[in-house]
Design an enzyme around this catalytic site. Sequence first.
Site, mmCIF file in Angstrom:
data_model
loop_
_atom_site.group_PDB
_atom_site.id
_atom_site.type_symbol
_atom_site.label_atom_id
_atom_site.label_comp_id
_atom_site.label_asym_id
_atom_site.label_seq_id
_atom_site.Cartn_x
_atom_site.Cartn_y
_atom_site.Cartn_z
ATOM 1 C CG PHE A 1 17.871 -6.743 26.628
ATOM 2 C CD1 PHE A 1 17.405 -6.440 27.900
ATOM 3 C CD2 PHE A 1 17.928 -5.727 25.680
ATOM 4 C CE1 PHE A 1 16.995 -5.146 28.213
ATOM 5 C CE2 PHE A 1 17.530 -4.438 25.992
ATOM 6 C CZ PHE A 1 17.062 -4.146 27.265
ATOM 7 C CD GLU B 1 26.793 -12.719 24.447
ATOM 8 O OE1 GLU B 1 27.416 -11.666 24.690
ATOM 9 O OE2 GLU B 1 26.631 -13.614 25.286
ATOM 10 N NE ARG C 1 23.135 11.478 22.141
ATOM 11 C CZ ARG C 1 22.021 11.053 21.599
ATOM 12 N NH1 ARG C 1 21.210 10.261 22.292
ATOM 13 N NH2 ARG C 1 21.695 11.410 20.383
ATOM 14 C CB ALA D 1 20.447 11.202 14.380
ATOM 15 C CD GLU E 1 13.869 11.524 14.878
ATOM 16 O OE1 GLU E 1 14.326 12.382 15.674
ATOM 17 O OE2 GLU E 1 13.178 10.564 15.264
ATOM 18 C CD GLU F 1 16.993 14.936 17.043
ATOM 19 O OE1 GLU F 1 18.013 15.466 16.562
ATOM 20 O OE2 GLU F 1 16.965 13.767 17.459
ATOM 21 C CD GLU G 1 22.207 2.197 14.728
ATOM 22 O OE1 GLU G 1 21.614 3.285 14.774
ATOM 23 O OE2 GLU G 1 23.139 1.903 15.500
ATOM 24 C CD GLU H 1 12.430 9.521 21.302
ATOM 25 O OE1 GLU H 1 13.465 9.619 21.994
ATOM 26 O OE2 GLU H 1 12.205 8.539 20.585
ATOM 27 C CD GLU I 1 15.037 13.028 21.324
ATOM 28 O OE1 GLU I 1 15.767 12.262 20.688
ATOM 29 O OE2 GLU I 1 14.228 13.809 20.791
#
Length: 180
Positions: A14, A37, A62, A75, A92, A96, A119, A140, A142
């Site tokens: 993916f 995976e 979220r 973040a 950021e 944000e 990550e 984005e 957001e």
Amino acid sequence: MSQRFERLTGETVFRGRIFDVVRERFQFEDGEIVERENVVHGGAVAVVAYDDASLYLVRQPREIVGRSDILEICAGRLDQPGESPQECARRELAEELGLAADAWEHATTYFTSVGFSNEELHVFFATGLVEVERPENDEEDERIEVVRWPLDELDAAIDATTDAKTLIGLLLFRRARESG
């Protein structure tokens, strides 16, 4: 039992905008072969932004957990070519929170979930805050609510937090305040 291993194969199953999923095979020194995976992620930053009176936090939907009330520190992803973690944190903070900071301190870097993802998240403390115009960000979608949380209620912010990066950032911030 040997812990040393080598990667034998990997196939991307993916490819997404935020991460890829790779099916990989590894062989240990004793000959055992395992398949995993894994989520391959470009890394991210998080910022504990504060002044003498407030922490600057965000709330945003979220969808994966079905909630829009999760308290978070600022973040974002390391997704600009050649951008350092601190440059990403500066970007950021402006995107944000509409803020810039005069003083930056690297708090820690950690892996968010080594059981399935590479990550790496870089946490910074930012102070000496000034308001700036929020840059346009066409990529984005957001819906960010900025939350000014009283600094003298830091423990209540920690208690209200269910997000891992925010808990780590705020706990490190509390420790730094107590020791310094």
